[in-house]
Write an enzyme that holds these catalytic residues in place. Structure first.
Site, PDB file in Angstrom:
ATOM      1  N   GLU A 262       0.831  -1.226   0.000  1.00  0.00           N
ATOM      2  CA  GLU A 262       0.000   0.000   0.000  1.00  0.00           C
ATOM      3  C   GLU A 262       0.859   1.267   0.000  1.00  0.00           C
ATOM      4  O   GLU A 262       0.506   2.263   0.632  1.00  0.00           O
ATOM      5  CB  GLU A 262      -0.976   0.021   1.188  1.00  0.00           C
TER       6      GLU A 262
HETATM    7  C1  LIG Z   1       3.066  -9.839   0.186  1.00  0.00           C
HETATM    8  C2  LIG Z   1       2.825  -8.733  -0.789  1.00  0.00           C
HETATM    9  C3  LIG Z   1       1.536  -8.421  -1.172  1.00  0.00           C
HETATM   10  C4  LIG Z   1       1.301  -7.410  -2.099  1.00  0.00           C
HETATM   11  N1  LIG Z   1       0.024  -7.180  -2.541  1.00  0.00           N
HETATM   12  C5  LIG Z   1      -0.175  -6.356  -3.616  1.00  0.00           C
HETATM   13  C6  LIG Z   1      -1.441  -6.248  -4.235  1.00  0.00           C
HETATM   14  O1  LIG Z   1      -2.414  -6.876  -3.827  1.00  0.00           O
HETATM   15  N2  LIG Z   1      -1.557  -5.453  -5.325  1.00  0.00           N
HETATM   16  C7  LIG Z   1      -0.520  -4.751  -5.849  1.00  0.00           C
HETATM   17  O2  LIG Z   1      -0.694  -4.051  -6.826  1.00  0.00           O
HETATM   18  N3  LIG Z   1       0.712  -4.820  -5.253  1.00  0.00           N
HETATM   19  C8  LIG Z   1       0.914  -5.609  -4.170  1.00  0.00           C
HETATM   20  N4  LIG Z   1       2.156  -5.716  -3.587  1.00  0.00           N
HETATM   21  C9  LIG Z   1       3.239  -4.925  -4.120  1.00  0.00           C
HETATM   22  C10 LIG Z   1       3.661  -3.792  -3.200  1.00  0.00           C
HETATM   23  O3  LIG Z   1       2.684  -2.778  -3.167  1.00  0.00           O
HETATM   24  C11 LIG Z   1       5.032  -3.314  -3.695  1.00  0.00           C
HETATM   25  O4  LIG Z   1       5.972  -4.322  -3.349  1.00  0.00           O
HETATM   26  C12 LIG Z   1       5.430  -1.984  -3.108  1.00  0.00           C
HETATM   27  O5  LIG Z   1       4.609  -0.957  -3.623  1.00  0.00           O
HETATM   28  C13 LIG Z   1       6.893  -1.626  -3.396  1.00  0.00           C
HETATM   29  O6  LIG Z   1       7.220  -1.818  -4.730  1.00  0.00           O
HETATM   30  P1  LIG Z   1       8.540  -2.694  -5.090  1.00  0.00           P
HETATM   31  O7  LIG Z   1       8.451  -3.968  -4.357  1.00  0.00           O
HETATM   32  O8  LIG Z   1       8.690  -2.720  -6.556  1.00  0.00           O
HETATM   33  O9  LIG Z   1       9.720  -1.877  -4.448  1.00  0.00           O
HETATM   34  P2  LIG Z   1      10.467  -0.634  -5.093  1.00  0.00           P
HETATM   35  O10 LIG Z   1       9.484   0.329  -5.639  1.00  0.00           O
HETATM   36  O11 LIG Z   1      11.551  -1.113  -5.990  1.00  0.00           O
HETATM   37  O12 LIG Z   1      11.109   0.025  -3.794  1.00  0.00           O
HETATM   38  C14 LIG Z   1      12.315  -0.454  -3.189  1.00  0.00           C
HETATM   39  C15 LIG Z   1      12.771   0.575  -2.137  1.00  0.00           C
HETATM   40  O13 LIG Z   1      13.043   1.820  -2.777  1.00  0.00           O
HETATM   41  C16 LIG Z   1      12.239   2.853  -2.218  1.00  0.00           C
HETATM   42  N5  LIG Z   1      11.803   3.738  -3.303  1.00  0.00           N
HETATM   43  C17 LIG Z   1      11.298   3.405  -4.503  1.00  0.00           C
HETATM   44  N6  LIG Z   1      11.040   4.506  -5.216  1.00  0.00           N
HETATM   45  C18 LIG Z   1      11.369   5.568  -4.455  1.00  0.00           C
HETATM   46  C19 LIG Z   1      11.341   6.970  -4.634  1.00  0.00           C
HETATM   47  N7  LIG Z   1      10.880   7.529  -5.752  1.00  0.00           N
HETATM   48  N8  LIG Z   1      11.775   7.737  -3.622  1.00  0.00           N
HETATM   49  C20 LIG Z   1      12.222   7.195  -2.478  1.00  0.00           C
HETATM   50  N9  LIG Z   1      12.279   5.882  -2.246  1.00  0.00           N
HETATM   51  C21 LIG Z   1      11.871   5.067  -3.218  1.00  0.00           C
HETATM   52  C22 LIG Z   1      11.059   2.155  -1.564  1.00  0.00           C
HETATM   53  O14 LIG Z   1      10.502   2.928  -0.501  1.00  0.00           O
HETATM   54  C23 LIG Z   1      11.696   0.868  -1.078  1.00  0.00           C
HETATM   55  O15 LIG Z   1      12.313   1.070   0.148  1.00  0.00           O
HETATM   56  C24 LIG Z   1       2.392  -6.676  -2.621  1.00  0.00           C
HETATM   57  C25 LIG Z   1       3.696  -6.972  -2.210  1.00  0.00           C
HETATM   58  C26 LIG Z   1       3.926  -7.999  -1.322  1.00  0.00           C
HETATM   59  C27 LIG Z   1       5.347  -8.326  -0.933  1.00  0.00           C
END
Ligand SMILES: Cc1cc2nc3c(=O)[nH]c(=O)nc-3n(C[C@H](O)[C@H](O)[C@H](O)COP(=O)(O)OP(=O)(O)OC[C@H]3O[C@@H](n4cnc5c(N)ncnc54)[C@H](O)[C@@H]3O)c2cc1C
Length: 451
Positions: A298
């Site tokens: 989220e």
């Molecule tokens: C168990 C689980 C359930 C989930 N359920 C859903 C779901 O139902 N629907 C759905 O759509 N998604 C879902 N997700 C996805 C989840 O919302 C994402 O994992 C999350 O938004 C982070 O994206 P990412 O994993 O690609 O990390 P990234 O975006 O790659 O982020 C990695 C790190 O970099 C930081 N970061 C990234 N961009 C920036 C920026 N511009 N400025 C500062 N910091 C930054 C982040 O804060 C984080 O610490 C789920 C994930 C998991 C693990």
């Protein structure tokens, strides 16, 4: 098709499909495609979504995936996204199930926790046509998704609080039961009987942290949820507007604070158990594993902090912050009049420090030092969250004091009064320290030679 009725009744399940391998925090990088057909309501979807909670299950007869995708010629970024309902089974107007739609599970993510929920990779259109039904208008997708996401962020904050409350409950019971070591007062007397660990000051400190966090988070969440309801239901338009501003300001703070603290409280519960806490037969290790995800999904807590500093603080030139600050100061004046002067004064200083930190960040923004400002976004959010929880502690103590006078509820009064004392002595100084960090001007980690 009768999607909403069956979803509201719980007959059908639902998911939110935003994330793709190349589009996590940066939702605007979504690549999933939606091609119009002869039927203006129906599009054909192609792409892959990952990490979809409840992406498949057989508890409900149908699942409606709410999918963000880009129509041909749509602009880049979030503004070019549209929202589609993609049912697992196509249906007629009566809701009778028809053919299988082309949204299939390609894999299941193997996770650290929340094993009661299948998190799936979904292929759209890779095993036959995948029909999506447009929700609202084209390019309205992110706006509509945010209607759900703001509520979901409060729901995830509630997960953090609920885990904290459960962890505290288990730890308190265990601490009264587990006998180990002698009471400090018995000195070096080898014949002194062993005592339950709840008698050791360090264990009491850990329990108190769990108690205070879980009780103040609970009331903070209730207040936000009430404002969220009244923001829609109040008969007074100006009040609806004020509450919308309050909910906008608080949502990222409450989401990040309650989820970070849910995890911290769960780890404190493990520490309270000692070695048994680390062992699978006892309940608290699962809480640590389950709690961790809430600070990630989220919108990661880092993204919440950027939303707070980059957007919410800037609305109306700081109007949302000022509205909250005036209300907080009025509450503190009330608390001082009710006999809680020392705590009100300490909290007043923290509110001032928060205002000074907000001004400092605004100054960095004006000087176009965006990186320096965002570097302090998470400490600022944590500071704000700590102050909000402190405000809950003093308000609870005020209510308990009144009830003690009216109805003689002395146990409630003692509990809330001690919470407030502990908060002011142990947690509030952290808010002041975070204020110093925010205003420090330190940019050491921005040195490009480091990482
Ligand atoms: C168990 C689980 C359930 C989930 N359920 C859903 C779901 O139902 N629907 C759905 O759509 N998604 C879902 N997700 C996805 C989840 O919302 C994402 O994992 C999350 O938004 C982070 O994206 P990412 O994993 O690609 O990390 P990234 O975006 O790659 O982020 C990695 C790190 O970099 C930081 N970061 C990234 N961009 C920036 C920026 N511009 N400025 C500062 N910091 C930054 C982040 O804060 C984080 O610490 C789920 C994930 C998991 C693990």
């Amino acid at each position: 098709m009768p999607f909403a009725g069956n979803m509201f009744s719980g007959k059908w399940g639902g998911t939110m499909c935003l994330t793709e391998a190349g589009a996590g925090s940066s939702v605007g990088d979504n690549r999933c495609k939606a091609t119009p057909t002869d039927d203006p309501e129906v599009y054909l979807l192609e792409g892959e979504k990952i990490f979809i909670s409840g992406g498949d299950q057989d508890l409900t007869e149908n699942i409606c995936h709410l999918v963000l995708a880009r129509t041909p010629n749509a602009g880049r970024g979030t503004k070019g996204l549209s929202l589609f309902v993609v049912p697992k089974y196509l249906t007629d107007e009566t809701g009778a199930l028809g053919a299988r739609n082309g949204a299939h599970v390609l894999g299941i993510e193997h996770k650290m926790g929340i094993h009661g929920n299948a998190t799936c990779t979904l292929g759209l259109g890779s095993r036959g046509p995948c029909k999506g039904f447009l929700v609202g208008q084209e390019n309205q997708g992110i706006e509509l998704m945010f209607l759900m996401m703001n509520e979901a962020r409060i729901g995830v904050a509630a997960q953090g609080q609920a885990i904290a409350a459960a962890a505290y409950g288990f730890a308190r019971t265990y601490a009264k039961d587990r006998v180990q070591g002698q009471a400090l007062q018995s000195g070096k007397n080898p014949d002194a009987p062993p005592v339950a660990i709840v008698q050791h000051p360090d264990v009491r400190r850990m329990l108190m942290l769990q108690k205070v966090y879980s009780e103040t988070m609970r009331s903070l969440l209730c207040k936000l949820a009430l404002d969220f309801d009244l923001m829609h239901e109040s008969a007074d338009a100006a009040e609806r507007e004020r509450l919308k501003g309050r909910v906008d300001l608080w949502t990222p703070i409450v989401k990040a604070t309650c989820t970070d603290l849910g995890f911290e409280v769960a780890t404190l519960a493990v520490q309270t158990y000692g070695g048994y806490g680390y062992i699978g037969e006892y309940p608290v290790e699962q809480l640590v594993r389950d709690a961790k995800i809430a600070s990630i999904y989220e919108g990661t807590n880092g993204i919440q902090a950027m939303d707070l500093v980059g957007r919410k603080l800037r609305v109306g030139g700081g109007a949302l912050f000022i509205e909250w600050m005036n209300a907080a100061n009025a509450t503190l004046a009330e608390a001082a009049a009710a006999g809680l002067g020392a705590a009100a004064e300490a909290l007043g200083k923290a509110v001032q420090m928060l205002a000074g930190s907000a001004m400092h960040l605004a100054g960095l923004g004006k000087a176009r030092k965006v990186e320096a400002a965002m570097l302090q976004a998470s400490p600022f959010l944590r500071m704000f969250g700590t102050v909000l929880l402190g405000m809950e502690a003093i308000e609870q103590a005020m209510v308990a004091r009144r009830l003690a006078g009216e109805r003689g509820e002395s146990a409630l009064f003692t509990g809330k009064q001690r919470n407030l004392e502990f908060f002011v002595a142990t947690l509030l100084p952290q808010a002041i320290a975070l204020g110093k960090t925010v205003q420090s001007g330190d940019e050491s980690c921005l040195d490009p030679s480091l990482f």
